[in-house]
Scaffold this motif. Structure first.
Motif, short mmCIF file in Angstrom:
data_model
loop_
_atom_site.label_atom_id
_atom_site.label_comp_id
_atom_site.label_asym_id
_atom_site.label_seq_id
_atom_site.Cartn_x
_atom_site.Cartn_y
_atom_site.Cartn_z
N ILE A 138 8.08 3.64 1.14
CA ILE A 138 6.92 3.34 1.99
C ILE A 138 6.78 1.82 2.07
N VAL A 139 6.40 1.36 3.25
CA VAL A 139 6.24 -0.07 3.51
C VAL A 139 4.75 -0.37 3.67
N ILE A 140 4.24 -1.30 2.86
CA ILE A 140 2.81 -1.61 2.83
C ILE A 140 2.62 -3.11 3.04
N GLY A 141 1.74 -3.46 3.97
CA GLY A 141 1.41 -4.85 4.21
C GLY A 141 0.08 -5.20 3.58
N MET A 142 -0.04 -6.40 3.04
CA MET A 142 -1.29 -6.83 2.43
C MET A 142 -1.41 -8.34 2.40
N PRO A 143 -2.63 -8.86 2.56
CA PRO A 143 -2.84 -10.29 2.37
C PRO A 143 -2.59 -10.66 0.91
N GLU A 144 -2.14 -11.89 0.70
CA GLU A 144 -1.83 -12.35 -0.67
C GLU A 144 -3.03 -12.20 -1.60
N SER A 145 -4.23 -12.54 -1.12
CA SER A 145 -5.40 -12.51 -2.00
C SER A 145 -5.68 -11.10 -2.51
N LEU A 146 -5.52 -10.09 -1.64
CA LEU A 146 -5.76 -8.71 -2.06
C LEU A 146 -4.70 -8.26 -3.04
N CYS A 147 -3.46 -8.62 -2.78
CA CYS A 147 -2.35 -8.21 -3.66
C CYS A 147 -2.57 -8.73 -5.07
N VAL A 148 -2.88 -10.01 -5.16
CA VAL A 148 -2.98 -10.66 -6.47
C VAL A 148 -4.23 -10.22 -7.22
N TYR A 149 -5.37 -10.15 -6.52
CA TYR A 149 -6.64 -9.99 -7.21
C TYR A 149 -7.19 -8.56 -7.23
#
Length: 295
Positions: free
Chosen positions: A92-103
């Motif tokens: 599965i391919v998931i996109g996310m902003p860096e801030s959401l991924c990290v925090y």
């Protein structure tokens, strides 16, 4: 002729060049080139031609594209027909902003990988404008958006939580001790922004344009950690999700300016295309996000 060669061909057509297709597929550019060369050799024709810097399909390439899409879809349909495993598996391919991924999402991703080791998680960090394109091309399964709301007719967005946006500066910045920071106070200031497609950056730029307020300099940085270091060093002002700068504010490295302008708040949404077929792996991921992060 192999399915993966046809999927490489389709990806090049959708993204417009070999290098982006290689990056998206996780191949080297030489692998992508080889896939196309093998197709061209087998079909005894050229599939692409260049006019200046523009990559275009030949007439035979256009003919093949129609078949390639049908073949790839049939292959996916066949796989989906038999994808009745009790345990989710597959990519599965998931996109996310860096801030959401990290925090926010690190623990969820770790738990998901532990629960479903047969699922291949492919994460793409970026911005909503890129994710929209990939969702519509069916090259991304799910994406997290930081937006005020989701109004796209072809996208489904589930609200997860409100995400406060703050304007931050170094404690040594001239605006740091002002009791109120209004739009006119930003005249001639230097801004350190994320990529141009971020929702909250566009909101502030619209506010400045309406008020005829001109920034002195705009520094565009792709990484939030670098943006924070620039602002801590008093190189400019930034607007970022509160979660990304909360630790630095509490440590006294950054100051949250007392913004009195139009509201910059946004929210986090989990988004997918309305026509997207949800595999067991996708459904399991959505369920885990709802259980762990829905507020």
């Amino acid at each position: 002729m192999e399915i993966r060669q046809l999927k490489t061909f389709i990806t090049i057509v959708k993204l417009g060049n070999f290098s982006q297709a290689a990056q998206f597929l996780g191949y080297t550019q030489s692998t992508v080139t080889t896939h196309i060369q093998l197709l061209e050799k087998e079909l005894d024709t050229a599939l692409f031609e260049r006019f200046g810097h523009q990559l275009m399909l030949t007439t035979d390439g256009e003919r093949l594209y129609d078949y390639a899409e049908q073949i790839a879809k049939l292959a996916d349909d066949a796989k989906n027909e038999f994808d009745n495993f009790e345990v989710p598996r597959g990519p599965i391919v998931i996109g996310m902003p860096e801030s959401l991924c990290v925090y926010y999402l690190t623990d969820v991703l770790k738990e998901y990988a532990s629960l479903y080791p047969d699922v291949g998680l492919k994460l793409k960090l970026g911005i909503a404008s890129d994710f929209r394109h990939l969702l519509r091309k069916n090259m991304m399964d799910l994406a997290f958006f930081l937006e005020k709301n989701i109004r796209d007719a072809d996208l489904v967005g589930q609200l997860l939580w409100p995400e406060p946006i703050v304007m931050v500066a170094s404690p040594q910045h001239g605006l740091a001790n002002q009791k109120k920071v209004r739009v006119k106070d930003l005249q001639g200031q230097t801004f350190v922004f994320t990529d141009s497609g971020s929702n909250y950056r566009m909101a502030l730029e619209e506010i400045l344009t309406k008020a005829d307020v001109q920034a002195r300099t705009v520094l565009e940085i792709g990484q939030i950690q670098t943006i924070k270091q620039f602002v801590i060093s008093n190189l400019g002002i930034a607007i970022l999700p509160l979660v990304a700068v909360k630790a630095e504010i509490e440590a006294g490295l950054l100051t949250a300016l007392l913004w009195q302008g139009p509201d910059l708040k946004t929210s986090t949404y989990l988004v997918y295309h309305k026509d997207k077929w949800h595999s067991h792996a996708i459904r399991a991921f959505i369920k885990l996000v709802q259980e762990r992060l829905l507020k």
